[in-house]
Design a protein around this motif. Structure first.
Motif, mmCIF file in Angstrom:
data_model
loop_
_atom_site.group_PDB
_atom_site.id
_atom_site.type_symbol
_atom_site.label_atom_id
_atom_site.label_comp_id
_atom_site.label_asym_id
_atom_site.label_seq_id
_atom_site.Cartn_x
_atom_site.Cartn_y
_atom_site.Cartn_z
ATOM 1 N N ILE A 1 0.089 0.001 -4.592
ATOM 2 C CA ILE A 1 -1.364 0.038 -4.608
ATOM 3 C C ILE A 1 -1.784 1.273 -3.816
ATOM 4 C CG2 ILE A 1 -3.462 -1.172 -3.899
ATOM 5 C CD1 ILE A 1 -2.103 -2.945 -5.745
ATOM 6 N N PHE A 2 -2.801 1.959 -4.328
ATOM 7 C CA PHE A 2 -3.202 3.178 -3.649
ATOM 8 C C PHE A 2 -4.694 3.167 -3.393
ATOM 9 C CE2 PHE A 2 0.574 3.720 -6.085
ATOM 10 C CZ PHE A 2 1.427 4.407 -5.238
ATOM 11 N N LEU A 3 -5.053 3.855 -2.331
ATOM 12 C CA LEU A 3 -6.453 3.907 -1.972
ATOM 13 C C LEU A 3 -6.981 5.310 -2.199
ATOM 14 C CD1 LEU A 3 -6.283 2.058 1.453
ATOM 15 C CD2 LEU A 3 -6.869 1.090 -0.772
ATOM 16 N N LEU B 1 0.836 -1.183 0.000
ATOM 17 C CA LEU B 1 0.000 0.000 0.000
ATOM 18 C C LEU B 1 0.882 1.247 0.000
ATOM 19 C CD1 LEU B 1 -2.980 -0.311 -0.084
ATOM 20 C CD2 LEU B 1 -3.105 0.137 2.348
ATOM 21 N N ASP B 2 0.494 2.193 -0.805
ATOM 22 C CA ASP B 2 1.200 3.470 -0.919
ATOM 23 C C ASP B 2 2.540 3.351 -1.626
ATOM 24 O OD1 ASP B 2 -0.738 5.020 0.011
ATOM 25 O OD2 ASP B 2 0.172 5.500 1.928
#
Lengths: 197, 254
Positions: free
Chosen positions: B120-122, B116-117
């Protein structure tokens, strides 16, 4: 409320949620059966995969979440909004040990790594990737550590069974270890865990 | 036998041992304890010669290696073979090394997982708030990471990092001769003309000393028109063919 609308509501909920939403939560909010929700979620996941958007609906940390497609990472990095967490080798090693051997005590981590690991464990706890699960019912009642939900989310894992398989001794070298000391692998003596969640 | 200190990071004695075993292309199940022990101790010596504190863990491992080595030298009695569950004194060490290797590999796998970050990003970047401190991430590093950093720096540093400092030779005798020469051409000489512009402290000092020496030798006279004004030098004797046969050491300034 027809199916299409329910799906749209689920989408909206997932879009607005901060953490992966579990199907239980969705069924509670929508007042609909979990079975139905799960089926719809599965449809949504499939649709998002084939839709060719820049994001995907993923099943992570036992819930569902919209995430960017990994192949577009480079573009998002150019935004410059995100600061990835850079792991030191010590941190990764320790995290791997905790992930695969949890619940695990610090002494066990240190035995496996052969070095003092208190500071690394603390860093991982500060990053909320690792938490204290409870105390082990042995002399001194040492703390036992395990991974968090954030850990699953961080690595995009659905649950712990999604961890990449750990190479076995047998894969490292066949038969050679036959007759050697059995590894105290299962921590059967672990006390019932007081979950901290 | 000398031991090259590898620039690799070592996360601990197990890591170091694995490195040495790999370097020697040894079979991990057939570790040559004598050889590996020697290399291990060489490494520790080298670290010590760099004035690095050796972490206690490394010394424990050194002791363990020596113990295994000595046990391997002892004859094994047959009845012991039957009793002893663990035939090979190396078994425990080998098991630990393999176990460590597993997690080392797993760490690599983890590093490669989409994160994450990073990959893959939210929509709501919540992980970013986990590490919300300003500036670069600071993590505790091992001593060996520091050694590595230090060696990298040394590598980058230009080879002739040390420049030679030679003592500038300032000779009072030479200055005396300069003054005498000048006074042969002119009846009077202001001190300010004797020193370089811009002023160099050491030059001023040496020239001043030369002047005082000449006064002491009664070869020149000095005078001022006013306090804190120009010092004037004038010959006290006939300056024709005046040479001074003094040796530097006689002044005691050397």
């Amino acid at each position: 409320m027809d199916t299409r609308e329910v799906k749209a509501i689920i989408e909206a909920l997932l879009f607005a949620a901060e953490t992966p939403l579990k199907s239980e939560k969705l069924s509670e909010i929508l007042g609909l059966e979990r079975g139905m929700i799960t089926a719809l979620l599965r449809e949504l996941v499939q649709e998002s995969e084939s839709a060719g958007h820049g994001f995907l609906l993923c099943s992570v940390a036992e819930g569902y979440q919209y995430r960017s497609r990994p192949e577009y990472a480079e573009w998002i990095r150019r935004l410059g909004h995100h600061r990835p967490f850079r792991f030191s080798r010590a941190a990764l090693e320790t995290l791997a040990i905790i992930a695969y051997r949890q619940p695990v005590t610090r002494a066990e981590i240190e035995y496996l790594r052969g070095v003092e690991s208190g500071a690394v464990v603390k860093t991982l706890m500060e990053k909320r990737l690792v938490k204290i699960l409870g105390k082990k019912e042995i002399a001194g009642r040492p703390l036992i550590y395990g991974t968090t939900r954030d850990f699953l989310e961080f690595f995009g894992l659905r649950d712990l069974s999604g961890l990449p398989t750990l190479r076995d001794f047998s894969e490292l070298a066949p038969d050679a270890l036959e007759g050697m000391l059995p590894l105290a692998d299962e921590d059967s003596s672990v006390a019932p865990i007081e979950t901290t969640e | 036998m000398s031991c090259e200190i590898s620039i690799d990071k070592f996360e601990g004695p197990l890591d170091l041992l694995l490195h040495l075993i790999r370097k020697e292309e040894m079979d991990i199940y057939e570790i040559e304890i004598a050889q590996i022990t020697r290399q291990y101790l060489d490494f520790i010596d080298a670290m010590q010669s760099l004035n690095l504190d050796i972490a206690g863990e490394y010394l424990v491992m050194a002791a363990t290696l020596l113990q295994i080595k000595s046990r391997m030298l002892l004859p094994v009695h047959e009845e012991e073979i039957l009793e002893e569950e663990e035939l090979d004194p190396r078994a425990e060490l080998i098991r630990r090394l393999l176990e460590y290797q597993r997690y080392k590999d797993a760490a690599l796998t983890f590093a490669a997982l989409p994160q994450l970050d990073r990959d893959i990003f939210l929509a709501t970047p919540q992980v970013a708030e986990v590490g919300n401190e300003e500036g670069p991430e600071l993590e505790p590093v091992s001593l060996y990471a520091l050694v590595e950093a230090f060696r990298d720096l040394l590598k980058k540093a230009p080879k002739d990092f040390v420049h030679e400092v030679t003592a500038e030779h300032l000779s009072v005798t030479e200055r005396i001769q300069t003054i005498l020469n000048l006074l042969q051409q002119r009846p009077q000489l202001p001190f300010s003309e004797l020193v370089p512009v811009p002023l160099v402290r050491s030059e001023v000092v040496v020239m001043f000393l030369a002047m005082l020496e000449l006064v002491k030798m009664s070869l020149i006279k000095i005078y001022q028109n006013q306090r804190c004004h120009e010092i004037w030098l004038a010959p006290a004797v006939s300056m024709d063919d005046e040479t001074v046969a003094v040796r530097e050491e006689s002044f005691g300034y050397a």
